[in-house]
Design an enzyme around this catalytic site. Sequence first.
Site, short mmCIF file in Angstrom:
data_model
loop_
_atom_site.label_atom_id
_atom_site.label_comp_id
_atom_site.label_asym_id
_atom_site.label_seq_id
_atom_site.Cartn_x
_atom_site.Cartn_y
_atom_site.Cartn_z
N LYS A 257 0.87 -1.19 0.00
CA LYS A 257 0.00 0.00 0.00
C LYS A 257 0.89 1.23 0.00
O LYS A 257 1.71 1.41 0.90
CB LYS A 257 -0.90 0.00 1.24
CG LYS A 257 -1.62 1.34 1.48
CD LYS A 257 -2.50 1.32 2.75
CE LYS A 257 -3.06 2.71 3.06
NZ LYS A 257 -3.88 2.75 4.30
N ASP A 262 -2.65 10.36 3.48
CA ASP A 262 -4.03 9.94 3.71
C ASP A 262 -4.75 10.96 4.59
O ASP A 262 -4.64 10.93 5.81
CB ASP A 262 -4.03 8.55 4.39
CG ASP A 262 -5.45 8.03 4.65
OD1 ASP A 262 -6.41 8.62 4.10
OD2 ASP A 262 -5.58 7.04 5.40
N LYS A 269 -10.12 12.94 8.21
CA LYS A 269 -9.60 12.61 9.54
C LYS A 269 -9.57 13.85 10.42
O LYS A 269 -9.44 14.97 9.91
CB LYS A 269 -8.15 12.10 9.41
CG LYS A 269 -8.01 10.73 8.79
CD LYS A 269 -6.55 10.32 8.76
CE LYS A 269 -6.36 8.97 8.10
NZ LYS A 269 -6.95 7.86 8.87
N ASP A 339 -12.13 6.94 4.06
CA ASP A 339 -10.87 6.77 4.80
C ASP A 339 -10.43 5.30 4.84
O ASP A 339 -9.32 5.00 5.27
CB ASP A 339 -11.06 7.31 6.23
CG ASP A 339 -9.72 7.56 6.93
OD1 ASP A 339 -8.67 7.50 6.25
OD2 ASP A 339 -9.75 7.80 8.14
N GLU A 341 -9.32 3.54 2.52
CA GLU A 341 -8.86 3.61 1.12
C GLU A 341 -7.78 2.59 0.78
O GLU A 341 -7.63 2.21 -0.37
CB GLU A 341 -8.36 5.03 0.82
CG GLU A 341 -6.90 5.33 1.20
CD GLU A 341 -6.61 5.23 2.69
OE1 GLU A 341 -7.55 5.29 3.48
OE2 GLU A 341 -5.43 5.06 3.07
N ARG A 343 -7.46 -0.58 1.36
CA ARG A 343 -7.96 -1.84 0.79
C ARG A 343 -8.41 -1.65 -0.65
O ARG A 343 -8.38 -2.58 -1.45
CB ARG A 343 -9.07 -2.40 1.69
CG ARG A 343 -10.29 -1.55 1.79
CD ARG A 343 -11.13 -1.84 3.04
NE ARG A 343 -10.55 -1.27 4.26
CZ ARG A 343 -11.06 -1.40 5.47
NH1 ARG A 343 -12.20 -2.09 5.64
NH2 ARG A 343 -10.48 -0.86 6.52
N1 BES Z 1 -4.01 4.81 7.00
C1 BES Z 1 -5.05 4.49 7.88
C2 BES Z 1 -4.65 3.55 9.00
C3 BES Z 1 -3.55 4.01 9.93
C4 BES Z 1 -3.85 4.46 11.20
C5 BES Z 1 -2.23 3.90 9.56
C6 BES Z 1 -2.84 4.84 12.06
C7 BES Z 1 -1.22 4.30 10.43
C8 BES Z 1 -1.52 4.75 11.68
C9 BES Z 1 -6.20 3.84 7.11
O1 BES Z 1 -6.33 4.23 5.78
C10 BES Z 1 -7.46 4.24 7.80
O2 BES Z 1 -7.75 5.39 7.81
N2 BES Z 1 -8.16 3.26 8.34
C11 BES Z 1 -9.37 3.51 9.02
C12 BES Z 1 -10.38 2.47 8.59
C13 BES Z 1 -11.78 2.76 9.01
C14 BES Z 1 -12.31 3.98 8.30
C15 BES Z 1 -12.63 1.55 8.70
C16 BES Z 1 -9.11 3.42 10.52
O3 BES Z 1 -8.27 2.62 10.92
O4 BES Z 1 -9.71 4.18 11.26
ZN ZN Z 2 -4.60 4.89 4.85
MN MN Z 3 -7.45 6.02 5.57
#
Ligand code: BES
Ligand code: ZN
Ligand code: MN
Length: 491
Positions: A257, A262, A269, A339, A341, A343
Site C-alpha cells: 500500500k 491519507d 480525519k 478513509d 482507502e 484496501r
Molecule cells: N491509513 C489508515 C490507518 C492508519 C492508522 C495507519 C494509524 C497508520 C496509523 C487507514 O487508511 C485508515 O484510515 N483506516 C481507518 C479504517 C476505518 C475507516 C474503517 C481506521 O483505521 O480508522
Molecule cells: Zn490509509
Molecule cells: Mn485512511
Amino acid sequence: MSTIPTISFAKVAAPKKYAHVVLCPAGEKPSALVPLADPENVLDGAAATARFTGKSKSKLDVLAPAGTNATRLVAIGLGETEKLKLTDWMALGGVTFATVASETQVAVYFDGDADAAAAFAQGYLLRSYKFDKYKTKKADDEDKSDKPHKLVIMLDEVTAARRIWTACKASAEGTILARDLVNEPANVLTPVEFAKRAASLSKLGVEIQTLTEKEMKKLKMDALLGVAQGSRNPPRMVVMKWKGGKAKDKPLAFVGKGVTFDTGGISIKPSGGMEDMKGDMGGAAAVTGLMHTLAARKAKVNAIGIIGLVENMPDGNAQRPGDIVKSMSGQTIEIINTDAEGRLVLCDALWYCKEKFKPQIMINLATLTGAVLVALGQQHAGLFSNNDELSANLTEAGLASGEKVWRLPLAKEYDKMIDSKFADMKNTGGRFAGSITAAQFLARYVGDTPWAHLDIAGTALGSPQTDINTSWSAGYGVSLLNQLVADTYEK
Ligand code: BES
Ligand code: ZN
Ligand code: MN
C-alpha cells in the site's frame, strides 16, 4: 546529510588514532582483550572504579586515555555470551555505534563467530541512520566536516564474516531505503516521485515497469483510481522484477500500500496527528526496500514487487460515501467511508498481481487500520493468512529478524460483516474487529493463492526507539521478508 559508516573486517589491525572497543562478557576483565590498545591496563582500572561487570549493554567509556594513542577506550558489556541471539548482536552493534558516534575511526575487538560479527555490523549501521536532510543547522556535538565514519571489526573468521556481511549490508541498505521513503514528507514524495525512486532500482538489475493513470484505467483498476481522483497528484503503480532464480520458478510476490498521504478523503480525519499520514506508504516502502535488498545480495529467487501509489485527498472530484466502484476483478464495492482507502488500492494491485504473475505466494504489506494498534500496539504487525505454512514461516522469520508478527483470525462470520445492500461488498465492516474485516476484504481478491496480509500500521511509522533505530520510521518489513526469503525459498 549524515554519512553512512564504512565497515570492514580484518584479522588484526594495529590502528593508531582509533577509538578502541572491547566487547566484554559478564565477569571478564576488559583489558585481556585489548593488548594492543591498552598497554597500561587503563580499562581495568576504570572498570573497577565504575563497577563495570560486563552486564549486557552496559558501557565503560574512557576518553583520551593517557599513555596510549587511542582517542578513546570503550568496553561494551555482552552479558552471558552463550545466550546471545543474532538479534542481540544487532542490538549490541547499535549500542556500540551510539557510544562512539562522534568518532571517525573505530576498531572493535570481536571474539565471536562470523554470523555474530555481521549481525553486530548490521545493527551498527542501522543505528547510525539519521533523517536530517531538511535540517540546515547542525547541533554543537555533531561532526561539521562530514568526515566518513570508519569501523573495522577484528576477528578470526574474516573471510566468512565478509561473505555474510554482503548479505547483511544489503538488508540494512533496504531497511534504510524504506526509512527514507517513510520519513520523506508528502509534498516531496508524491506518487510520481515515489515511482521515480523505485525505478532507480534498475541500477541493481531490477526490471521496472510503471503504470500511469491511463494504463490503469485501461486495466479497469477503478477501485484504486477512485481513491486517486480526489488528488491533483496522479497515481502510479510500479512493478519491480528481480530474476535471480530459475526461469521456470514461479515468483514470490510482494504487494505494498502506497498512500503517499491519507487525509481520509471526504470522510476526513481529525487534524491532530494527521501529519503522521505521510507514512501511509510504509507497505510500499517495505516492498521497495526488500526489492533493493534481494537485488543487492543477488538472491537466488524470482521476486515481484508491486506498489500502488495514490494520494487520498478531499476535493471537488473526490469520491463520496455511497459511491459504488467496480474493481479490476469485476467485483463491485460500495464506499461507506473514504478513509478505508488502503484496501481499495490493494484490491486492484493484488488482483493484477495474481492474474498476471501467478505467484507461488503473495504477501501484502499495508498501514491498513488503526485497529491493529489497539490490538497489538507497536511490537507486532498483524498477520492474516489463508495458509498455515506461510503463516508459520513468517512467524519464525519475525523472531529471527526481530520484526515480529502475530497471527489474527480470518473466518466467514467476519467476511459476512462486509456484505453490502447495494454492491458485492462494502469497504468497511463497522466498529468491531476493524483489522479483521479489512483483511477479509483483501481475501476476496487473492483466490487460492497462498497469501498473507501484514497490517503494519503500528510498526511502520512513529516507531518505538530501539538500540537499532532512533528514527521515526524503523523501515519495518524489509528485514522480516528478507529473512523469510532466505530461510524458506533459498534453502
Ligand atoms: N491509513 C489508515 C490507518 C492508519 C492508522 C495507519 C494509524 C497508520 C496509523 C487507514 O487508511 C485508515 O484510515 N483506516 C481507518 C479504517 C476505518 C475507516 C474503517 C481506521 O483505521 O480508522
Ligand atoms: Zn490509509
Ligand atoms: Mn485512511
